[in-house]
Structure formats: C-alpha cells, structure tokens
Design an enzyme around this catalytic site. Sequence first.
Site, PDB file in Angstrom:
ATOM      1  N   ARG A 261      -0.445  -9.157  13.580  1.00  0.00           N
ATOM      2  CA  ARG A 261      -0.994  -8.137  12.666  1.00  0.00           C
ATOM      3  C   ARG A 261      -1.840  -8.778  11.575  1.00  0.00           C
ATOM      4  NH1 ARG A 261       4.051  -5.464  10.694  1.00  0.00           N
ATOM      5  NH2 ARG A 261       2.737  -3.994   9.583  1.00  0.00           N
TER       6      ARG A 261
ATOM      7  N   ARG B  32      -9.347   0.892   8.754  1.00  0.00           N
ATOM      8  CA  ARG B  32      -8.930  -0.471   9.080  1.00  0.00           C
ATOM      9  C   ARG B  32      -9.998  -1.214   9.877  1.00  0.00           C
ATOM     10  NH1 ARG B  32      -2.998   0.494   8.853  1.00  0.00           N
ATOM     11  NH2 ARG B  32      -1.870  -1.420   9.222  1.00  0.00           N
TER      12      ARG B  32
ATOM     13  N   ARG C 196      11.430  -2.315  11.228  1.00  0.00           N
ATOM     14  CA  ARG C 196      10.366  -1.887  12.141  1.00  0.00           C
ATOM     15  C   ARG C 196      10.175  -2.910  13.239  1.00  0.00           C
ATOM     16  NH1 ARG C 196       5.317  -0.089   8.400  1.00  0.00           N
ATOM     17  NH2 ARG C 196       4.213  -1.113  10.104  1.00  0.00           N
TER      18      ARG C 196
ATOM     19  N   LYS D 113       0.841  -1.209   0.000  1.00  0.00           N
ATOM     20  CA  LYS D 113       0.000   0.000   0.000  1.00  0.00           C
ATOM     21  C   LYS D 113       0.876   1.259   0.000  1.00  0.00           C
ATOM     22  CE  LYS D 113      -2.045  -1.169   3.851  1.00  0.00           C
ATOM     23  NZ  LYS D 113      -1.369  -2.454   4.090  1.00  0.00           N
TER      24      LYS D 113
ATOM     25  N   ARG E  80      11.514  -5.882   4.901  1.00  0.00           N
ATOM     26  CA  ARG E  80      11.276  -4.432   4.798  1.00  0.00           C
ATOM     27  C   ARG E  80      12.274  -3.665   5.676  1.00  0.00           C
ATOM     28  NH1 ARG E  80       5.350  -2.088   5.414  1.00  0.00           N
ATOM     29  NH2 ARG E  80       5.348  -3.161   7.411  1.00  0.00           N
TER      30      ARG E  80
HETATM   31  P1  ADP Z   1       2.231  -1.907   3.216  1.00  0.00           P
HETATM   32  O1  ADP Z   1       2.246  -0.394   3.186  1.00  0.00           O
HETATM   33  O2  ADP Z   1       1.030  -2.487   2.536  1.00  0.00           O
HETATM   34  O3  ADP Z   1       2.440  -2.478   4.593  1.00  0.00           O
HETATM   35  P2  ADP Z   1       4.816  -1.664   1.870  1.00  0.00           P
HETATM   36  O4  ADP Z   1       4.536  -0.757   0.709  1.00  0.00           O
HETATM   37  O5  ADP Z   1       5.540  -1.081   3.041  1.00  0.00           O
HETATM   38  O6  ADP Z   1       3.461  -2.414   2.344  1.00  0.00           O
HETATM   39  O7  ADP Z   1       5.631  -2.922   1.291  1.00  0.00           O
HETATM   40  C1  ADP Z   1       6.126  -3.942   2.157  1.00  0.00           C
HETATM   41  C2  ADP Z   1       7.541  -4.354   1.730  1.00  0.00           C
HETATM   42  O8  ADP Z   1       7.495  -5.001   0.456  1.00  0.00           O
HETATM   43  C3  ADP Z   1       8.518  -3.185   1.579  1.00  0.00           C
HETATM   44  O9  ADP Z   1       9.788  -3.622   2.023  1.00  0.00           O
HETATM   45  C4  ADP Z   1       8.523  -2.882   0.087  1.00  0.00           C
HETATM   46  O10 ADP Z   1       9.792  -2.386  -0.292  1.00  0.00           O
HETATM   47  C5  ADP Z   1       8.256  -4.266  -0.520  1.00  0.00           C
HETATM   48  N1  ADP Z   1       7.378  -4.226  -1.711  1.00  0.00           N
HETATM   49  C6  ADP Z   1       6.296  -3.431  -1.896  1.00  0.00           C
HETATM   50  N2  ADP Z   1       5.688  -3.688  -3.073  1.00  0.00           N
HETATM   51  C7  ADP Z   1       6.396  -4.705  -3.632  1.00  0.00           C
HETATM   52  C8  ADP Z   1       6.263  -5.450  -4.859  1.00  0.00           C
HETATM   53  N3  ADP Z   1       5.268  -5.196  -5.731  1.00  0.00           N
HETATM   54  N4  ADP Z   1       7.156  -6.425  -5.101  1.00  0.00           N
HETATM   55  C9  ADP Z   1       8.133  -6.686  -4.221  1.00  0.00           C
HETATM   56  N5  ADP Z   1       8.334  -6.037  -3.069  1.00  0.00           N
HETATM   57  C10 ADP Z   1       7.472  -5.046  -2.758  1.00  0.00           C
HETATM   58  P1  AMP Z   2       1.072   0.489   8.957  1.00  0.00           P
HETATM   59  O1  AMP Z   2       2.259   1.388   8.781  1.00  0.00           O
HETATM   60  O2  AMP Z   2      -0.088   0.896   8.104  1.00  0.00           O
HETATM   61  O3  AMP Z   2       1.438  -0.968   8.802  1.00  0.00           O
HETATM   62  O4  AMP Z   2       0.574   0.680  10.457  1.00  0.00           O
HETATM   63  C1  AMP Z   2       1.418   0.360  11.540  1.00  0.00           C
HETATM   64  C2  AMP Z   2       0.611   0.313  12.836  1.00  0.00           C
HETATM   65  O5  AMP Z   2       0.038   1.595  13.106  1.00  0.00           O
HETATM   66  C3  AMP Z   2      -0.562  -0.655  12.845  1.00  0.00           C
HETATM   67  O6  AMP Z   2      -0.203  -1.995  13.156  1.00  0.00           O
HETATM   68  C4  AMP Z   2      -1.449  -0.026  13.936  1.00  0.00           C
HETATM   69  O7  AMP Z   2      -0.959  -0.299  15.236  1.00  0.00           O
HETATM   70  C5  AMP Z   2      -1.256   1.470  13.681  1.00  0.00           C
HETATM   71  N1  AMP Z   2      -2.249   1.974  12.690  1.00  0.00           N
HETATM   72  C6  AMP Z   2      -2.007   2.483  11.450  1.00  0.00           C
HETATM   73  N2  AMP Z   2      -3.151   2.819  10.837  1.00  0.00           N
HETATM   74  C7  AMP Z   2      -4.162   2.514  11.701  1.00  0.00           C
HETATM   75  C8  AMP Z   2      -5.578   2.595  11.641  1.00  0.00           C
HETATM   76  N3  AMP Z   2      -6.216   3.077  10.561  1.00  0.00           N
HETATM   77  N4  AMP Z   2      -6.277   2.169  12.726  1.00  0.00           N
HETATM   78  C9  AMP Z   2      -5.673   1.690  13.811  1.00  0.00           C
HETATM   79  N5  AMP Z   2      -4.342   1.560  13.927  1.00  0.00           N
HETATM   80  C10 AMP Z   2      -3.581   1.973  12.887  1.00  0.00           C
END
Ligand code: ADP
Ligand code: AMP
Length: 211
Positions: free
Chosen positions: A169, A86, A158, A13, A125
Amino acid sequence: MRLIFLGPPGAGKGTQAELFTKEHRLAHISTGDILRDAVKRGTPLGLKAKQYMDSGALVPDDVVVAIVAQKLAGIDGGFVLDGFPRTLAQAEALDKILDESNGNLDAAVYLDVNEDTVVRRLSGRRICRKCGANYHVENMPPHREGVCDKCGGELYQREDDRPEVVRERLEVYRRETAPLIDYYRTRDLLRTVVADPPPEEVMKELGKVLA
Ligand code: ADP
Ligand code: AMP
C-alpha cells in the site's frame, strides 16, 4: 467548506476527518469505509472490490469515481473527502464533477507524516466490526481491550493492515497518490499539516491552516 484529505495510509485522514466534520457539520465521505461496508454486506460492488483491497491495490478508478459522484449528488452542504482522490485520473474526474455542479474545492489538506509513524499506526490500528469506529492499541485504546467504546462491537485488525500488505500500500501510495500533492500545489489549494503529533495537536494545526 469542500475539502479533500490527502496522505499515506495511516496518516490519520479518517481520524481527523471524523473530528473535523463533527465540529463543522460537514459530510464525511470515506471511499475506504464505503468499500469495506460493501465487502461486509457482500454486494456486487463489495465482491468486485475485495480482491483489490485485500492485496493492497487500488480499486479501479471508474468504480470509485462512480461512488463519489453518487455521494456528492446526494449532499447539499460542505464535505470532507477522505481517501479520494488517490490517482491523477480520480483528481481530474473530481474537478469535472465539481465543475458540472458549479462547485469548487476550498483546499486539499496534506497530512504529512514520516514512514515510521505510519508503520506503527497501521500495525496497531483496530476497527469495530459493527460500527467501523477506529482505535489504536497504544495511541487511542478502547476502555476495554478488544471492545468498541461506542457500540460494544468486536474490534479487529484490517486484513490490509498486515505488514506484507502495508508495504504494497505504501508503494502504491508513492507511485499513484503522492503526485497529487503537486497537482493541488500547482492549483494553489494545498495546505500541509505535520501529522506526527497526537490527534488533538494535529486537529489544532488543521484548524489554523484552514482558518
Ligand atoms: P488513515 O485514514 O489515514 O489511513 P487513520 O485515521 O485510520 O489513518 O489512523 C491510523 C491509525 O493511527 C489508527 O489506529 C488511529 O487510531 C491512529 N492515529 C490516527 N491519528 C493519530 C495521531 N495523530 N497520533 C497517534 N495515533 C493516531
Ligand atoms: P483506506 O480505508 O482509505 O485505507 O482504503 C482501503 C482500500 O480501499 C485501499 O487500499 C483501496 O484498495 C481501496 N480504496 C479506497 N479508496 C480508494 C480510491 N480512492 N481509489 C482506489 N481504491 C480505493
């Protein structure tokens, strides 16, 4: 365009929202990034949110809804909401906020990935401590290991990307967030993109479903 990006942790995302909002000049609102920044700065919001985030739980609805309401009040044009809503309560609160400002969502994009992909993505990540840029040790590595390409900051894993927290999660996602897929499908707003391929391919598909 007013969009939300839905999907499990690690679906991509943040990565897609970053690319898409740059290309289309939209605001990128990531509740996760806002909360992590508050934790880093030690603000009252950060102190409150940290305990939930570290254990993989969701931060309470009223806290995140207030953050998003404030952000949306401050922007004129379109946006991508990344990681919000969420829960059903958050989705309903968003509808109300948009109603009151005479706005409406154009689409809810669901990034559909299989669970193995998610686990591999989260374990690899890495995030920049200084600017928050996002990398993956194998899929999207920085030029120099451990160092951010954009600002030279240190890359770290993280706290909530450790395997035991990832399990929690994913459980929370299934229970609280996955029902939103139907919520938006019923309202004819759902657009699904298969998000297992590399970022450029996902980006192309995203362009197609939103065209
Ligand atoms: P989200 O925001 O949904 O938690 P991220 O955008 O942070 O996901 O992506 C999670 C991990 O996967 C990051 O380390 C990112 O660099 C990697 N990643 C994201 N999209 C892709 C993809 N299409 N193919 C491979 N790796 C990806
Ligand atoms: P994310 O970066 O989107 O993976 O979010 C990391 C963490 O932030 C999550 O596991 C939650 O603890 C908190 N968080 C982010 N967005 C929300 C949301 N919309 N509602 C509740 N908690 C959130």
